[in-house]
Design a protein around this motif. Sequence first.
Motif, PDB file in Angstrom:
ATOM      1  N   GLU A  63       0.835  -1.208   0.000  1.00  0.00           N
ATOM      2  CA  GLU A  63       0.000   0.000   0.000  1.00  0.00           C
ATOM      3  C   GLU A  63       0.867   1.254   0.000  1.00  0.00           C
ATOM      4  O   GLU A  63       0.614   2.203  -0.754  1.00  0.00           O
ATOM      5  CB  GLU A  63      -0.905  -0.010   1.237  1.00  0.00           C
ATOM      6  CG  GLU A  63      -1.792   1.217   1.359  1.00  0.00           C
ATOM      7  CD  GLU A  63      -2.512   1.303   2.691  1.00  0.00           C
ATOM      8  OE1 GLU A  63      -3.582   1.943   2.743  1.00  0.00           O
ATOM      9  OE2 GLU A  63      -1.992   0.749   3.690  1.00  0.00           O
ATOM     10  N   SER A  67       1.101   3.881  -3.176  1.00  0.00           N
ATOM     11  CA  SER A  67       0.726   5.281  -2.959  1.00  0.00           C
ATOM     12  C   SER A  67       1.825   6.221  -3.431  1.00  0.00           C
ATOM     13  O   SER A  67       1.555   7.255  -4.068  1.00  0.00           O
ATOM     14  CB  SER A  67       0.434   5.526  -1.470  1.00  0.00           C
ATOM     15  OG  SER A  67      -0.654   4.746  -1.028  1.00  0.00           O
ATOM     16  N   LEU A  93      -2.851  -0.716  -5.080  1.00  0.00           N
ATOM     17  CA  LEU A  93      -3.290   0.002  -3.886  1.00  0.00           C
ATOM     18  C   LEU A  93      -4.646  -0.514  -3.409  1.00  0.00           C
ATOM     19  O   LEU A  93      -4.842  -0.783  -2.210  1.00  0.00           O
ATOM     20  CB  LEU A  93      -3.363   1.501  -4.179  1.00  0.00           C
ATOM     21  CG  LEU A  93      -3.788   2.411  -3.017  1.00  0.00           C
ATOM     22  CD1 LEU A  93      -2.797   2.319  -1.865  1.00  0.00           C
ATOM     23  CD2 LEU A  93      -3.917   3.856  -3.492  1.00  0.00           C
ATOM     24  N   CYS A  96      -4.296  -4.118  -1.982  1.00  0.00           N
ATOM     25  CA  CYS A  96      -3.677  -4.129  -0.653  1.00  0.00           C
ATOM     26  C   CYS A  96      -4.641  -3.621   0.410  1.00  0.00           C
ATOM     27  O   CYS A  96      -4.744  -4.197   1.501  1.00  0.00           O
ATOM     28  CB  CYS A  96      -2.412  -3.277  -0.653  1.00  0.00           C
ATOM     29  SG  CYS A  96      -1.046  -3.973  -1.583  1.00  0.00           S
ATOM     30  N   ARG A  97      -5.361  -2.554   0.096  1.00  0.00           N
ATOM     31  CA  ARG A  97      -6.309  -2.013   1.068  1.00  0.00           C
ATOM     32  C   ARG A  97      -7.431  -2.998   1.358  1.00  0.00           C
ATOM     33  O   ARG A  97      -7.911  -3.090   2.499  1.00  0.00           O
ATOM     34  CB  ARG A  97      -6.873  -0.695   0.546  1.00  0.00           C
ATOM     35  CG  ARG A  97      -5.879   0.457   0.661  1.00  0.00           C
ATOM     36  CD  ARG A  97      -6.413   1.753   0.096  1.00  0.00           C
ATOM     37  NE  ARG A  97      -5.521   2.867   0.389  1.00  0.00           N
ATOM     38  CZ  ARG A  97      -5.668   4.092  -0.095  1.00  0.00           C
ATOM     39  NH1 ARG A  97      -6.686   4.366  -0.912  1.00  0.00           N
ATOM     40  NH2 ARG A  97      -4.821   5.053   0.235  1.00  0.00           N
TER      41      ARG A  97
END
Length: 360
Positions: A63, A67, A93, A96-97
């Motif tokens: 993440e 980013s 991203l 992963c979130r």
Amino acid sequence: WYQRRVRVQEIDQDDTEIFLQSLIKLVAYAKLFSQEDPLPLAVAHLALGVTYVDKKGYWKQGEQHASEAIVHAENTLTCKEQINILIEAYYVLGYCRLKIGKDSEALEAVTAARSCIEELGYLGQKPRDDDLDYKTAVLAGWCSPSPLQFLQESLECIGPPEKNAYIYLMIAHYYKKNDNVSDALKAAKQGLDVASRFEDLAMQADVSRYLAECYLESPGHGCVEEGLRLLRKTIALYTSHFSGLDISTLSTNDLLINALLKQEMYDEAMEELKAIKEAKILKFGEYSKKMADFYKQLGSLYLINNQTKEALSAFKSALSILNIIQTKPNGVTTSIKNTIKSLEANQTEKPAFKLYSKIS
């Protein structure tokens, strides 16, 4: 970048730390030129994040670097390359979130990826990675309040029909995540049917392996036998599509051996283990941690069969490799040394040892 992305999938775990350190140095080097052109720094961060995710399962690091990749890519003048990097970075991203449990933030990231894909469409282009078009759409649905409904509806409207195998696989994931192994099996079977109909060997192998894992976790009569059969089929598919030396093939070999060990089918596990020895040497090298693990597992199986002489030889091979590749001894090395001493002392009782290959 995309050639490197493919190579990440083939890196052995033994080399992962070295590769990660190289990428960290690459990030530091790219920073020196980021004022002139920030895109290489975005690529370096993305490569580092992808490696953390693919090889280590470190979602927070993935993440963080995804980013960073987005920040630097957005500072680049608009071009096709920049948009492709943004699509993949937003996808990583979001993925992963989702893994971390930030569902609403994951949806924001995937929505941004979808917007980038639309922007690329306005330029008359498609994503360099064709799969990202429907994968981002599926992931967006996975982040929605009703993921199962979305995935089922997606079978009719997202991507060409041959891509439905992937959606069925995601549906199976959803059911399994919610402890519904029965429906997970049904969905995975449908995915396998689609992949077989369109002769997609890679997807057939992926779904077949997942289906095997579902069967091995199911308590029903005959499920273990079917799971083992499917693992053997998966190995054949991976070998046909890639090769016997591919990471996917060898990892499925390991999964089959572990499943046989769990069922206490030691003779068959021994046969499977011996059969992949040469492939592992060719893939990982004779003096590698993988081969040390191989000999430890082989020695353990010999002990189970009361073949003391052969066990002693296997454990000595494992120790010899570890002495070469390790800078200092650890608990595993000490355990093997104690086992060797015990065997050399001609003790009739089996020494305490551990099967070193984890049961999946």
